[in-house]
Design an enzyme around this catalytic site. Structure first.
Site, PDB file in Angstrom:
ATOM      1  N   HIS A  80       0.843  -1.255   0.133  1.00  0.00           N
ATOM      2  CA  HIS A  80       0.165  -0.131  -0.055  1.00  0.00           C
ATOM      3  C   HIS A  80       0.855   1.295   0.029  1.00  0.00           C
ATOM      4  O   HIS A  80       0.492   2.452  -0.261  1.00  0.00           O
ATOM      5  CB  HIS A  80      -0.829  -0.183   1.272  1.00  0.00           C
ATOM      6  CG  HIS A  80      -2.371   0.381   1.096  1.00  0.00           C
ATOM      7  ND1 HIS A  80      -2.921   0.588  -0.237  1.00  0.00           N
ATOM      8  CD2 HIS A  80      -3.243   0.856   1.976  1.00  0.00           C
ATOM      9  CE1 HIS A  80      -4.167   1.066  -0.196  1.00  0.00           C
ATOM     10  NE2 HIS A  80      -4.256   1.478   0.962  1.00  0.00           N
ATOM     11  N   ASN A 127      -7.005   7.001   3.689  1.00  0.00           N
ATOM     12  CA  ASN A 127      -8.284   7.408   3.602  1.00  0.00           C
ATOM     13  C   ASN A 127      -8.559   8.862   3.713  1.00  0.00           C
ATOM     14  O   ASN A 127      -9.496   9.537   3.274  1.00  0.00           O
ATOM     15  CB  ASN A 127      -9.160   6.662   4.581  1.00  0.00           C
ATOM     16  CG  ASN A 127      -9.005   5.189   4.094  1.00  0.00           C
ATOM     17  OD1 ASN A 127      -8.213   4.760   3.400  1.00  0.00           O
ATOM     18  ND2 ASN A 127      -9.991   4.657   4.808  1.00  0.00           N
ATOM     19  N   ASP A 152      -0.871   2.818  -5.473  1.00  0.00           N
ATOM     20  CA  ASP A 152      -0.638   1.074  -5.734  1.00  0.00           C
ATOM     21  C   ASP A 152      -2.272   0.581  -6.207  1.00  0.00           C
ATOM     22  O   ASP A 152      -3.067   1.470  -5.888  1.00  0.00           O
ATOM     23  CB  ASP A 152      -0.528   0.582  -4.568  1.00  0.00           C
ATOM     24  CG  ASP A 152      -1.869   0.735  -3.449  1.00  0.00           C
ATOM     25  OD1 ASP A 152      -1.861   2.001  -2.864  1.00  0.00           O
ATOM     26  OD2 ASP A 152      -2.554  -0.001  -2.960  1.00  0.00           O
ATOM     27  N   ASN A 173      -9.189   4.417  -1.856  1.00  0.00           N
ATOM     28  CA  ASN A 173      -9.686   5.088  -0.847  1.00  0.00           C
ATOM     29  C   ASN A 173      -8.964   6.479  -0.769  1.00  0.00           C
ATOM     30  O   ASN A 173      -9.478   7.432  -0.484  1.00  0.00           O
ATOM     31  CB  ASN A 173      -9.905   4.475   0.633  1.00  0.00           C
ATOM     32  CG  ASN A 173     -10.739   3.456   0.477  1.00  0.00           C
ATOM     33  OD1 ASN A 173     -11.795   3.490  -0.010  1.00  0.00           O
ATOM     34  ND2 ASN A 173     -10.630   2.387   1.630  1.00  0.00           N
TER      35      ASN A 173
END
Length: 256
Positions: A80, A127, A152, A173
Protein backbone atom coordinates in the site's frame (compact mmCIF):
# COMPACT_ATOMS: atom_id res chain seq x y z
CA UNK A 1 8.45 44.88 -9.40
CA UNK A 2 8.58 44.77 -13.18
CA UNK A 3 7.80 41.27 -14.49
CA UNK A 4 9.09 42.24 -17.93
CA UNK A 5 12.64 42.73 -16.69
CA UNK A 6 15.23 40.62 -18.49
CA UNK A 7 16.13 38.67 -15.35
CA UNK A 8 14.55 38.17 -11.97
CA UNK A 9 14.30 35.46 -9.36
CA UNK A 10 11.87 34.07 -6.82
CA UNK A 11 11.89 31.66 -3.88
CA UNK A 12 9.30 29.10 -2.91
CA UNK A 13 8.06 29.97 0.59
CA UNK A 14 10.52 28.43 3.04
CA UNK A 15 12.72 27.08 0.27
CA UNK A 16 16.46 27.64 0.37
CA UNK A 17 16.87 27.31 -3.38
CA UNK A 18 16.26 30.13 -5.80
CA UNK A 19 15.12 29.93 -9.42
CA UNK A 20 16.40 32.55 -11.87
CA UNK A 21 14.29 33.17 -14.94
CA UNK A 22 15.24 34.90 -18.17
CA UNK A 23 11.65 35.66 -19.19
CA UNK A 24 8.37 36.48 -17.40
CA UNK A 25 6.27 33.79 -15.78
CA UNK A 26 3.31 32.59 -17.82
CA UNK A 27 1.11 31.24 -15.02
CA UNK A 28 -1.06 34.02 -13.69
CA UNK A 29 -2.31 31.96 -10.76
CA UNK A 30 1.13 31.02 -9.51
CA UNK A 31 2.38 34.60 -9.86
CA UNK A 32 -0.43 35.81 -7.63
CA UNK A 33 0.33 33.02 -5.16
CA UNK A 34 3.96 34.05 -4.87
CA UNK A 35 3.47 37.78 -4.48
CA UNK A 36 0.00 38.24 -3.00
CA UNK A 37 1.35 38.62 0.54
CA UNK A 38 3.14 41.80 -0.53
CA UNK A 39 0.50 43.79 -2.47
CA UNK A 40 -2.65 41.90 -3.53
CA UNK A 41 -4.11 44.71 -5.62
CA UNK A 42 -0.99 45.32 -7.68
CA UNK A 43 -0.21 41.66 -8.18
CA UNK A 44 -3.73 41.00 -9.42
CA UNK A 45 -3.25 43.69 -12.03
CA UNK A 46 0.13 42.28 -13.03
CA UNK A 47 -1.23 38.75 -13.28
CA UNK A 48 -4.15 39.88 -15.42
CA UNK A 49 -1.75 41.33 -17.97
CA UNK A 50 0.11 38.04 -18.42
CA UNK A 51 -0.94 35.88 -21.35
CA UNK A 52 -1.77 32.29 -20.47
CA UNK A 53 -1.98 29.19 -22.65
CA UNK A 54 -3.52 26.23 -20.79
CA UNK A 55 -2.52 23.78 -23.51
CA UNK A 56 1.18 24.56 -23.11
CA UNK A 57 2.16 24.83 -19.43
CA UNK A 58 5.37 26.75 -18.81
CA UNK A 59 8.24 24.55 -17.68
CA UNK A 60 8.92 27.15 -14.99
CA UNK A 61 5.55 26.59 -13.33
CA UNK A 62 5.73 24.21 -10.32
CA UNK A 63 4.52 20.62 -10.39
CA UNK A 64 3.24 18.67 -7.42
CA UNK A 65 4.12 14.98 -7.23
CA UNK A 66 2.26 13.11 -4.50
CA UNK A 67 2.91 9.56 -3.37
CA UNK A 68 0.18 7.86 -1.35
CA UNK A 69 0.71 5.60 1.63
CA UNK A 70 0.37 5.26 5.39
CA UNK A 71 2.81 6.78 7.91
CA UNK A 72 4.74 4.74 10.47
CA UNK A 73 7.09 1.77 10.53
CA UNK A 74 4.17 -0.66 10.64
CA UNK A 75 3.29 0.21 7.05
CA UNK A 76 6.75 0.85 5.69
CA UNK A 77 7.74 -1.32 2.70
CA UNK A 78 4.23 -2.73 2.27
CA UNK A 79 2.29 -2.84 -0.99
CA UNK A 80 0.00 0.00 0.00
CA UNK A 81 3.03 2.29 0.39
CA UNK A 82 4.59 2.02 -3.06
CA UNK A 83 3.52 5.61 -3.70
CA UNK A 84 5.72 6.72 -0.79
CA UNK A 85 8.58 4.65 -2.19
CA UNK A 86 8.25 6.27 -5.61
CA UNK A 87 8.46 9.76 -4.12
CA UNK A 88 11.48 8.71 -2.04
CA UNK A 89 13.15 7.42 -5.20
CA UNK A 90 12.56 10.74 -6.97
CA UNK A 91 13.77 12.74 -3.98
CA UNK A 92 16.99 10.75 -3.66
CA UNK A 93 17.76 10.88 -7.38
CA UNK A 94 17.11 14.63 -7.66
CA UNK A 95 18.70 15.64 -4.34
CA UNK A 96 15.46 16.89 -2.79
CA UNK A 97 15.25 16.83 1.00
CA UNK A 98 12.03 15.39 2.43
CA UNK A 99 12.87 16.27 6.03
CA UNK A 100 10.25 18.99 6.53
CA UNK A 101 6.59 18.51 7.39
CA UNK A 102 4.02 20.90 5.91
CA UNK A 103 0.33 20.60 5.03
CA UNK A 104 0.13 17.33 6.99
CA UNK A 105 2.73 15.81 4.66
CA UNK A 106 6.38 14.90 4.47
CA UNK A 107 7.35 17.69 2.14
CA UNK A 108 10.20 18.69 -0.17
CA UNK A 109 10.91 21.34 -2.81
CA UNK A 110 13.47 21.22 -5.56
CA UNK A 111 13.90 20.76 -9.29
CA UNK A 112 13.72 18.09 -11.95
CA UNK A 113 15.92 19.52 -14.66
CA UNK A 114 14.93 23.19 -14.75
CA UNK A 115 11.35 22.56 -13.60
CA UNK A 116 10.44 23.44 -9.99
CA UNK A 117 8.74 20.57 -8.21
CA UNK A 118 7.06 19.92 -4.87
CA UNK A 119 7.16 16.37 -3.52
CA UNK A 120 4.67 15.25 -0.87
CA UNK A 121 3.84 12.14 1.13
CA UNK A 122 0.61 12.79 3.08
CA UNK A 123 0.87 11.73 6.72
CA UNK A 124 -2.90 11.71 7.28
CA UNK A 125 -3.24 7.97 6.61
CA UNK A 126 -4.43 6.81 3.22
CA UNK A 127 -8.16 7.44 3.56
CA UNK A 128 -7.68 11.14 4.37
CA UNK A 129 -4.98 11.91 1.78
CA UNK A 130 -7.12 14.63 0.23
CA UNK A 131 -6.82 16.81 3.35
CA UNK A 132 -3.11 17.21 2.66
CA UNK A 133 -3.15 17.27 -1.14
CA UNK A 134 -6.06 19.68 -1.33
CA UNK A 135 -4.33 22.12 1.02
CA UNK A 136 -1.09 22.09 -1.00
CA UNK A 137 -2.85 22.63 -4.31
CA UNK A 138 -4.95 25.44 -2.85
CA UNK A 139 -2.03 27.24 -1.21
CA UNK A 140 0.30 27.14 -4.23
CA UNK A 141 -2.57 27.45 -6.74
CA UNK A 142 -1.20 24.56 -8.78
CA UNK A 143 -3.28 23.68 -11.87
CA UNK A 144 -4.59 20.11 -11.59
CA UNK A 145 -2.94 19.14 -14.89
CA UNK A 146 0.36 19.59 -13.03
CA UNK A 147 -0.57 17.46 -10.03
CA UNK A 148 0.61 13.85 -10.31
CA UNK A 149 -0.66 11.29 -7.81
CA UNK A 150 1.20 7.98 -7.47
CA UNK A 151 -0.52 5.02 -5.83
CA UNK A 152 -0.81 1.23 -5.66
CA UNK A 153 -3.25 -0.62 -7.89
CA UNK A 154 -4.45 -4.20 -7.44
CA UNK A 155 -5.92 -4.21 -10.94
CA UNK A 156 -2.46 -4.05 -12.52
CA UNK A 157 -0.01 -6.97 -12.59
CA UNK A 158 2.77 -6.68 -10.03
CA UNK A 159 5.39 -4.01 -10.86
CA UNK A 160 3.49 -2.83 -13.94
CA UNK A 161 3.25 0.95 -14.40
CA UNK A 162 0.42 2.85 -16.04
CA UNK A 163 0.33 6.62 -16.55
CA UNK A 164 -3.07 8.19 -17.24
CA UNK A 165 -4.01 11.84 -17.80
CA UNK A 166 -7.25 11.59 -15.78
CA UNK A 167 -9.82 9.11 -14.49
CA UNK A 168 -11.83 7.95 -11.51
CA UNK A 169 -10.68 6.57 -8.18
CA UNK A 170 -10.97 2.92 -9.18
CA UNK A 171 -12.01 1.98 -5.65
CA UNK A 172 -8.80 3.36 -4.13
CA UNK A 173 -9.64 5.16 -0.88
CA UNK A 174 -6.73 7.59 -1.11
CA UNK A 175 -7.81 8.65 -4.57
CA UNK A 176 -11.43 8.95 -3.41
CA UNK A 177 -10.33 11.40 -0.73
CA UNK A 178 -8.27 13.48 -3.17
CA UNK A 179 -11.05 13.67 -5.75
CA UNK A 180 -13.50 14.71 -3.03
CA UNK A 181 -11.19 17.55 -1.98
CA UNK A 182 -10.88 18.54 -5.65
CA UNK A 183 -14.70 18.89 -5.63
CA UNK A 184 -15.13 15.90 -7.91
CA UNK A 185 -12.57 17.02 -10.49
CA UNK A 186 -10.70 14.00 -11.88
CA UNK A 187 -8.66 15.85 -14.50
CA UNK A 188 -5.21 15.28 -13.05
CA UNK A 189 -2.48 12.78 -14.07
CA UNK A 190 -1.86 9.66 -12.04
CA UNK A 191 0.83 6.99 -12.06
CA UNK A 192 -0.52 3.61 -11.02
CA UNK A 193 1.89 0.97 -9.69
CA UNK A 194 0.65 -2.59 -9.96
CA UNK A 195 0.73 -4.74 -6.82
CA UNK A 196 -1.25 -7.68 -8.23
CA UNK A 197 -4.30 -9.43 -6.85
CA UNK A 198 -4.44 -11.17 -3.45
CA UNK A 199 -3.92 -14.92 -3.62
CA UNK A 200 -6.87 -17.24 -3.07
CA UNK A 201 -9.54 -15.76 -0.83
CA UNK A 202 -7.24 -13.40 1.06
CA UNK A 203 -8.86 -10.19 2.23
CA UNK A 204 -7.64 -7.34 -0.03
CA UNK A 205 -7.25 -5.10 3.05
CA UNK A 206 -4.77 -7.60 4.49
CA UNK A 207 -3.04 -8.13 1.15
CA UNK A 208 -2.14 -4.47 0.61
CA UNK A 209 -0.37 -4.44 3.98
CA UNK A 210 1.83 -7.44 3.18
CA UNK A 211 5.57 -6.89 2.70
CA UNK A 212 7.32 -7.92 -0.49
CA UNK A 213 9.19 -11.14 -1.07
CA UNK A 214 12.87 -10.89 -1.99
CA UNK A 215 12.09 -11.51 -5.66
CA UNK A 216 9.28 -8.97 -5.64
CA UNK A 217 11.56 -6.42 -3.98
CA UNK A 218 14.14 -6.79 -6.73
CA UNK A 219 11.51 -6.41 -9.44
CA UNK A 220 9.91 -3.42 -7.72
CA UNK A 221 13.28 -1.64 -7.52
CA UNK A 222 13.53 -1.77 -11.32
CA UNK A 223 9.96 -0.48 -11.58
CA UNK A 224 10.76 2.47 -9.34
CA UNK A 225 13.60 3.44 -11.67
CA UNK A 226 11.19 3.27 -14.60
CA UNK A 227 8.82 5.48 -12.63
CA UNK A 228 11.59 7.99 -11.97
CA UNK A 229 12.37 8.25 -15.66
CA UNK A 230 8.65 8.57 -16.41
CA UNK A 231 8.38 11.59 -14.12
CA UNK A 232 11.45 13.19 -15.66
CA UNK A 233 10.04 12.81 -19.17
CA UNK A 234 6.62 14.06 -18.06
CA UNK A 235 7.95 17.29 -16.59
CA UNK A 236 10.59 17.98 -19.23
CA UNK A 237 9.04 16.65 -22.45
CA UNK A 238 5.32 16.33 -21.86
CA UNK A 239 2.63 13.76 -21.13
CA UNK A 240 2.54 12.00 -24.50
CA UNK A 241 6.24 11.09 -24.48
CA UNK A 242 6.13 9.96 -20.87
CA UNK A 243 3.06 7.78 -21.46
CA UNK A 244 4.70 6.20 -24.52
CA UNK A 245 7.81 5.45 -22.47
CA UNK A 246 6.05 3.92 -19.48
CA UNK A 247 3.57 1.90 -21.52
CA UNK A 248 6.33 0.31 -23.60
CA UNK A 249 9.08 0.06 -20.96
CA UNK A 250 8.27 -3.48 -19.87
CA UNK A 251 7.89 -4.70 -23.44
CA UNK A 252 11.30 -3.34 -24.36
CA UNK A 253 12.81 -4.85 -21.22
CA UNK A 254 11.37 -8.27 -22.05
CA UNK A 255 12.65 -8.10 -25.64
CA UNK A 256 16.18 -7.15 -24.56
Amino acid sequence: MNLCASSFKFNFPGCQRCLRLSKPLISASFTVSLFSHQNPSSTTAMAASISTDSSKPNKKDPWLIVGLGNPGKKYSATRHNVGFEMVDTIAEAEGISMSSVSFKASFGKGFIGDVPVILAKPQTFMNASGESVGAIVSYYKIPLKQVVVIFDDMDLPFAKLRLLPKGGHGGHNGMKSIINHFKGNTGFPRLRIGIGRPPGKMDPAAFVLRPFTKQEREELDFTLQDGLETMRILLLEGFDKSATFVNSAKKIEQMG
